[in-house]
Design a protein around this motif. Structure first.
Motif: not given
Length: 368
Positions: A38-41, A49, A52, A316-317, A321, A324
């Motif tokens: 999980r990576r919240a941009k 980022e 990710s 957020y993604e 997402s 993925k």
């Protein structure tokens, strides 16, 4: 006889599932880690980022090699023991009830034909219902096992997140001049030297229970139940194409009327491909709910339930997402399903052959 047939299919399904699981497990481990990354941009820095993007663009083979390099071969097989138990239980339960409901559907179809309705064959919609009923029972019985497997597969990933959060915290303290440079260096070196703690099935179970109690073992149950349509679609495609193939063989009256192992393999691959592509977003949501929730103060990366996960992933993604690791999953699931179908059919044939041999021996003894 039908009950015996159901038992044979249950045992054969379990055996085929175990073999397919062992062969494709490294891909499954990598795929689960891809899904739960999980990576919240909007809240992550440029470096996060970039990491990710780099992580998501890495091929499955490269990721497998990276796991071997950093964690050894054991990293690829984290959670294998409960996964094999889950596979045996899932395939056994699913194929048993699938055969029970299939026998019932076929008897209903024959009964309808005697009354002048239908041609005596099971329709496509009936196959969907049969597969859905079997899948729902399977999910309710085996979900706790898959929660533990997901936790074990993603344990190292979660520990790495903890280390990253601690490093970021140290850097923030350093930027605020509350830490001496030598102290910061020592603490960073200490964090870099730390390795993931041993993590077994009991540890995973204790962690799940501590977080959410008994209900924690049924995390992700809603998307998982919805995903019952995955095997429903899979078996609808499989049974329909197999039925069409057998009908063509019977009409041509040439060669064997039964499908070969290679044909079963290809039909299984086609069926699983169609089912996987259509239901993959639900699989990602399920994996994220079952995995250990993100460490740190960023609530955008922690989910309280299915709807919360879907909303936060979109916000957020982005929609990407939900897909993925999809390429990895297609390779793993199609290959595993193809092996499963092929092995299962061969085991059922062997069972029928053994039973017929026993009958012949019994008859010969009675005649003598």
């Amino acid at each position: 006889m039908s009950k015996s047939n159901a038992v044979a299919n249950g045992v054969a399904g379990a055996g085929g599932g175990i073999i397919a699981q062992i062969i494709t497990y490294p891909l499954q481990t990598v795929n689960t880690r891809q899904q739960t990354e999980r990576r919240a941009k909007r809240v992550a820095g440029a470096g996060a980022e970039a990491a990710s993007a780099s992580s998501s663009s890495t091929s499955p083979l490269v990721q497998i090699l990276q796991v071997i390099k950093n964690e050894g071969w054991g990293g690829l097989y984290s959670g294998l023991k409960p996964s094999l138990l889950g596979t045996a239980a899932s395939q056994g339960i699913y194929y048993y009830f699938y055969q029970v409901f299939k026998n019932k559907a076929e008897s209903i179809a024959i009964s309808r034909k005697t009354k002048g309705r239908g041609d005596g064959t099971v329709g496509m919609f009936s196959w969907l219902i049969v597969a859905a009923l079997a899948g729902s029972l399977n999910v309710l019985f085996t979900n706790p096992i898959w929660v533990l497997v997901t936790r074990m597969q993603t344990h190292t990933q979660a520990e790495r997140k903890i280390m990253e959060e601690r490093k970021q915290s140290l850097l923030r303290e350093a930027s605020e001049s509350t830490l001496m440079s030598s102290t910061l260096h020592d603490k960073m070196v200490q964090l870099d030297s730390m390795r993931a703690r041993p993590y077994g099935t009991l540890h995973a179970a204790h962690e799940v229970y501590t977080e959410a109690g008994i209900a924690g073992f049924w995390k992700g149950i809603i998307p998982t139940l919805i995903m019952v349509c995955n095997p429903s679609i899979q078996f609808m495609i499989y049974e329909s194409t197999l039925k069409h193939l057998k009908a063509r063989r019977a009409a041509s009256k040439r060669g064997s009327k039964t499908a070969s192992a290679l044909e079963i393999f290809l039909l299984g691959a086609l069926a699983k491909l169609g089912a996987t592509v259509s239901t993959y977003p639900l699989l990602v949501v399920k994996s994220r709910l079952q995995a250990r929730q993100e460490i740190g103060g960023n609530i955008s990366l922690r989910y309280s339930g299915t709807i919360d996960a879907i909303i936060k992933m979109i916000r957020y993604e982005g929609l990407a997402s939900f897909y993925k690791g999809m390429s990895t999953k297609i390779v793993q699931s199609v290959f595993a399903a193809s092996l499963l179908f092929m092995i299962k059919e061969e085991l059922v044939k062997a069972y029928v052959l053994i039973q017929s041999d026993k009958c012949e021996r019994l008859l010969s003894r009675l005649i003598k």
